[in-house]
Design a protein around this motif. Structure first.
Motif, PDB file in Angstrom:
ATOM      1  N   LEU A  42       1.235  -1.465   0.196  1.00  0.00           N
ATOM      2  CA  LEU A  42      -0.060  -0.429  -0.332  1.00  0.00           C
ATOM      3  C   LEU A  42       0.937   1.018  -0.437  1.00  0.00           C
ATOM      4  O   LEU A  42       1.905   1.340   0.957  1.00  0.00           O
ATOM      5  N   SER A  43       0.529   2.192  -0.537  1.00  0.00           N
ATOM      6  CA  SER A  43       1.133   3.165  -1.367  1.00  0.00           C
ATOM      7  C   SER A  43       0.762   4.520   0.062  1.00  0.00           C
ATOM      8  O   SER A  43       1.495   5.562   0.960  1.00  0.00           O
ATOM      9  N   SER A  44      -0.677   4.949   0.461  1.00  0.00           N
ATOM     10  CA  SER A  44      -1.802   5.350   1.444  1.00  0.00           C
ATOM     11  C   SER A  44      -2.697   4.379   1.926  1.00  0.00           C
ATOM     12  O   SER A  44      -3.854   3.569   0.987  1.00  0.00           O
ATOM     13  N   LEU A  45      -3.308   5.063   3.121  1.00  0.00           N
ATOM     14  CA  LEU A  45      -4.599   4.145   3.610  1.00  0.00           C
ATOM     15  C   LEU A  45      -4.989   4.902   4.497  1.00  0.00           C
ATOM     16  O   LEU A  45      -4.812   6.202   5.499  1.00  0.00           O
ATOM     17  N   GLY A  46      -6.294   5.705   4.740  1.00  0.00           N
ATOM     18  CA  GLY A  46      -7.314   6.719   4.799  1.00  0.00           C
ATOM     19  C   GLY A  46      -8.165   6.668   4.911  1.00  0.00           C
ATOM     20  O   GLY A  46      -9.225   5.788   4.223  1.00  0.00           O
ATOM     21  N   GLY A  47      -9.312   7.495   5.437  1.00  0.00           N
ATOM     22  CA  GLY A  47     -10.305   7.929   6.379  1.00  0.00           C
ATOM     23  C   GLY A  47     -10.708   8.985   6.199  1.00  0.00           C
ATOM     24  O   GLY A  47     -10.051   9.774   7.015  1.00  0.00           O
ATOM     25  N   ARG A  48     -12.136   9.086   6.196  1.00  0.00           N
ATOM     26  CA  ARG A  48     -11.655  10.925   6.477  1.00  0.00           C
ATOM     27  C   ARG A  48     -14.139  10.742   6.801  1.00  0.00           C
ATOM     28  O   ARG A  48     -14.996  10.126   5.838  1.00  0.00           O
ATOM     29  N   PRO A  49     -14.469  11.744   7.988  1.00  0.00           N
ATOM     30  CA  PRO A  49     -16.361  11.740   7.113  1.00  0.00           C
ATOM     31  C   PRO A  49     -16.653  12.383   6.544  1.00  0.00           C
ATOM     32  O   PRO A  49     -15.640  13.387   6.064  1.00  0.00           O
ATOM     33  N   LEU A  50     -17.970  12.024   6.439  1.00  0.00           N
ATOM     34  CA  LEU A  50     -18.496  13.166   4.585  1.00  0.00           C
ATOM     35  C   LEU A  50     -19.896  12.944   6.409  1.00  0.00           C
ATOM     36  O   LEU A  50     -20.506  12.224   6.591  1.00  0.00           O
ATOM     37  N   PRO A  51     -20.778  14.586   5.437  1.00  0.00           N
ATOM     38  CA  PRO A  51     -22.112  13.993   6.171  1.00  0.00           C
ATOM     39  C   PRO A  51     -23.344  13.173   5.358  1.00  0.00           C
ATOM     40  O   PRO A  51     -22.572  12.700   4.662  1.00  0.00           O
ATOM     41  N   GLY A  52     -23.922  13.693   6.295  1.00  0.00           N
ATOM     42  CA  GLY A  52     -25.434  12.187   6.077  1.00  0.00           C
ATOM     43  C   GLY A  52     -24.535  11.201   6.778  1.00  0.00           C
ATOM     44  O   GLY A  52     -25.084  10.471   6.131  1.00  0.00           O
ATOM     45  N   SER A  53     -23.623  10.864   7.959  1.00  0.00           N
ATOM     46  CA  SER A  53     -23.475   9.777   8.265  1.00  0.00           C
ATOM     47  C   SER A  53     -22.701   9.157   7.784  1.00  0.00           C
ATOM     48  O   SER A  53     -22.829   7.704   7.704  1.00  0.00           O
ATOM     49  N   LEU A  54     -21.676   9.861   6.791  1.00  0.00           N
ATOM     50  CA  LEU A  54     -20.686   8.067   5.915  1.00  0.00           C
ATOM     51  C   LEU A  54     -19.687   8.954   6.310  1.00  0.00           C
ATOM     52  O   LEU A  54     -19.184  10.324   6.537  1.00  0.00           O
ATOM     53  N   VAL A  55     -18.568   7.350   5.993  1.00  0.00           N
ATOM     54  CA  VAL A  55     -17.344   7.370   6.428  1.00  0.00           C
ATOM     55  C   VAL A  55     -16.762   7.135   5.012  1.00  0.00           C
ATOM     56  O   VAL A  55     -17.599   5.796   4.548  1.00  0.00           O
ATOM     57  N   GLU A  56     -15.744   7.891   3.775  1.00  0.00           N
ATOM     58  CA  GLU A  56     -15.156   7.360   2.801  1.00  0.00           C
ATOM     59  C   GLU A  56     -13.642   6.715   3.860  1.00  0.00           C
ATOM     60  O   GLU A  56     -12.970   7.110   3.995  1.00  0.00           O
ATOM     61  N   ILE A  57     -13.741   5.551   3.048  1.00  0.00           N
ATOM     62  CA  ILE A  57     -11.504   4.476   3.173  1.00  0.00           C
ATOM     63  C   ILE A  57     -11.513   4.691   1.829  1.00  0.00           C
ATOM     64  O   ILE A  57     -12.165   4.453   0.380  1.00  0.00           O
ATOM     65  N   SER A  58     -10.147   5.664   1.583  1.00  0.00           N
ATOM     66  CA  SER A  58      -8.748   5.125   0.022  1.00  0.00           C
ATOM     67  C   SER A  58      -7.939   4.403   0.133  1.00  0.00           C
ATOM     68  O   SER A  58      -7.390   4.683   1.579  1.00  0.00           O
ATOM     69  N   TRP A  59      -7.630   3.852  -0.496  1.00  0.00           N
ATOM     70  CA  TRP A  59      -6.765   3.589  -0.253  1.00  0.00           C
ATOM     71  C   TRP A  59      -5.701   3.613  -1.749  1.00  0.00           C
ATOM     72  O   TRP A  59      -6.158   3.243  -2.458  1.00  0.00           O
ATOM     73  N   VAL A  60      -4.528   3.648  -1.959  1.00  0.00           N
ATOM     74  CA  VAL A  60      -3.833   3.298  -3.089  1.00  0.00           C
ATOM     75  C   VAL A  60      -2.852   2.205  -3.250  1.00  0.00           C
ATOM     76  O   VAL A  60      -1.779   2.121  -1.901  1.00  0.00           O
ATOM     77  N   SER A  61      -2.416   1.488  -4.074  1.00  0.00           N
ATOM     78  CA  SER A  61      -1.460   0.087  -3.748  1.00  0.00           C
ATOM     79  C   SER A  61      -0.245  -0.039  -5.050  1.00  0.00           C
ATOM     80  O   SER A  61      -0.392   1.464  -5.545  1.00  0.00           O
ATOM     81  N   ALA A  62       0.647  -0.011  -4.498  1.00  0.00           N
ATOM     82  CA  ALA A  62       1.033  -0.067  -4.931  1.00  0.00           C
ATOM     83  C   ALA A  62       2.133  -0.971  -5.692  1.00  0.00           C
ATOM     84  O   ALA A  62       2.561  -0.682  -7.331  1.00  0.00           O
ATOM     85  N   TRP A  63       1.547  -2.129  -5.829  1.00  0.00           N
ATOM     86  CA  TRP A  63       1.640  -3.337  -6.906  1.00  0.00           C
ATOM     87  C   TRP A  63       0.824  -4.307  -6.284  1.00  0.00           C
ATOM     88  O   TRP A  63       0.144  -3.708  -5.023  1.00  0.00           O
TER      89      TRP A  63
END
Length: 563
Positions: free
Chosen positions: A461-482
């Motif tokens: 993994l190059s990155s992994l993170g999460g952030r809250p969004l309006p409407g009781s949502l959470v966004e989880i995003s990640w980027v793979s190196a290979w």
């Protein structure tokens, strides 16, 4: 003998029997049993004959040694067609010139025991071991009836005879089948159990339950092969009196010679096939399958092969063939922590290359390869198993560090090889179960090779993170190196960094990265109940179906006042 007086007190029946004076002694005998079934108690008087000559000291042990069953159970060598030696006096009913008796009428059981049996701690007038023998035999017959296996063959007196003798620990006990058989394929017999207190109560009741079960099965078909009689009797014993060290030893016996297959003539080894009966995972289903096989055995013609009759009954009852049942039995034993006694190949330290010689596995035999991680060498293992033909199927079992097992069918070999990548982030042990198909006509060998993946696993993994969004949502995003040999991704949420973890979407996200180029992903989590903080991680699924968990990230939700 004076008249018998019967008293009924709520849920028990009390029988008091006063015997007439015997040789100048007045003896009172009382039997008390729970339950509403009729119980009788008698005390046998010595007949006016010379007592028989007892077997010489050590004679029972010599019979056991000659049969290859030292300090064990003589029953496998006392069948009608057994080629193994057994002295004629072992096959004869003990002469009851010094025996007392207690009995139960429904089902009919009679226990014969010598005057000096041991303690009567509950002071009910019945020696404890005699009462234990009676209760165990009764429970065994009742269980066999409920399981659809029927009753004993009637030997003329309509009851099961259990003789308690002191062979001084030479054998645990045995069931002798008599040649005088009722109509049909069945035959009757009697049970002998060791009374010498060399064995504890669990071993004592186990030997009685197993021997009584043998006679129920002999009542259906006295000529059934030992490789099906013995595991059937052990299955009944374990369900009647519970597991024991002896039953667990017999469960493991199947694995001591995996290349031999289950259809062997050795009476001791054959008992290990009991694992097949447990592989269905449901007592009622197992009982139906067992009862069907014994009904078909009893109805078979003289020319019919017992193996084919049993296999057809099992396939009709379960929809599974013998090879499939063996695999299920292996998986059941492994996940139940019944450790096999010997492995076809055992890979402990990496790297290991081309273990010397191919391990032979016969048709219907099983091979087992166990792999454990080397903590000093890498994050995973590439395991390759070369086979000599295509008559194999394989299954992968991987034990999660957090508890539980992952099971992955590997199917048939590709180009003569099974290949699997084992990641050690989530697992601490893996086993490959390999089965030779019954269509195979000769034994074939296994060659095992294991190499370390080093520290370049199936992905990074190059990155992994999460952030809250309006409407009781959470966004989880990640980027793979290979990404290499990945099937997809899961996202898991927990309220604590130690779990428990919950998958937020049931379907995996397809893996889109390449071995030299990764890609990015994003997932939205709709919260039904908000609590802060929350913890998220991504889990890569390999093409073999195994898990690789990432480190977790923390997401702090905004307070209501800040929204």
């Amino acid at each position: 003998m004076s008249a018998t007086r019967t008293e009924r007190r709520k849920d028990r029946v009390v029988f008091k029997i006063r015997l007439r004076r015997l040789r100048g002694l007045s003896i009172a005998f009382t039997a008390v049993f729970l339950g509403a079934s009729a119980v009788t108690a008698t005390l046998a008087a010595p007949p006016a004959v010379d007592p028989p000559i007892d077997p010489p000291i050590g004679a029972v042990e010599r019979v056991a040694l000659a049969a290859g069953l030292p300090h064990d159970d003589l029953s496998p060598v006392l069948g009608l067609d057994s080629p193994l030696p057994a002295s004629s006096w072992v096959r004869q009913r003990p002469v009851a010139y010094v025996f007392h008796q207690i009995a139960n009428d429904e089902p009919a059981v009679r226990v014969h025991f010598p005057p000096r049996v041991g303690p009567d701690n509950d002071l009910d007038g019945v020696p404890d071991r005699a009462a234990l023998a009676l209760a165990t035999a009764v429970h065994t017959l009742e269980f066999c009836q409920r399981a659809g296996l029927g009753q004993l063959a009637d030997d003329g007196d309509g009851e099961l005879d259990v003789y308690l003798l002191p062979p001084d620990g030479a054998v645990r006990g045995y069931a002798a089948i008599e040649h005088a058989a009722p109509p049909g394929r069945g035959a009757s017999g009697f049970v002998v159990a060791d009374l010498s207190y060399r064995h504890d109560d669990q071993t004592f009741v186990g030997s009685i339950a197993r021997s009584a079960a043998r006679l129920v099965l002999a009542g259906k078909d006295a000529g059934a092969p030992s490789w099906w009689v013995e595991p059937s009797a052990l299955w009944i014993e374990t369900h009647v009196v519970g597991p024991s060290l002896e039953s667990e030893r017999l469960l493991q016996a199947r694995w001591n010679h995996p290349e031999r297959g289950p259809l062997v003539d050795d009476a001791v080894l054959a008992r290990g096939n009991v694992g097949l009966l447990w592989s269905l995972g449901n007592e009622a289903h197992e009982a139906r399958t067992l009862a069907a096989s014994w009904r078909d055995l009893a109805a078979r013609s003289e020319a019919a092969s017992p193996r084919e009759v049993i296999d057809a009954a099992r396939r009709r009852s379960t929809g599974l063939g013998l090879a499939e049942l063996q695999i299920r039995a292996a998986l059941t034993q492994l996940t139940g922590d019944v450790a096999p006694g010997r492995f076809t190949a055992d890979v402990e330290v990496l790297p290991v290359f081309d273990q010397p010689g191919a391990v032979p596995v016969a048709p219907l035999g099983l091979g087992l390869v166990r792999v454990r991680p080397d903590p000093s060498d890498g994050d995973g293992t590439r395991l390759r198993i070369r086979v000599e033909d295509d008559e194999w199927t394989a299954h992968l079992l991987a034990r999660r560090r957090a508890a539980g097992w992952d099971h992955v069918p590997l199917g048939r070999p590709l180009d003569g090889e099974f290949s699997v990548t084992l990641p050690w982030t989530d697992y601490d042990e893996a086993s490959i179960v390999l089965a030779r198909d019954q269509n195979a006509t000769f034994q074939a060998g296994l060659l095992v090779q294991a190499t370390s993946l080093g520290h370049r696993g199936p992905f990074a993994l190059s990155s992994l993170g999460g952030r809250p969004l309006p409407g009781s949502l959470v966004e989880i995003s990640w980027v793979s190196a290979w990404e290499m040999e990945l099937f997809g991704w899961l996202v898991e949420r927990a309220g604590s960094p130690d779990g428990p973890w919950q998958i937020i979407a049931p379907s995996p996200i397809p893996a889109l990265g390449l071995p030299r180029e990764g890609t990015g992903y994003a997932v939205l989590d709709q919260l039904l109940v908000e609590r802060s903080p929350l913890y998220y991680r991504v889990v890569a699924l390999t093409s073999d179906g195994l898990r690789i968990s990432s480190p977790h990230v923390t997401v702090a939700l905004p307070t209501p006042d800040a929204r």
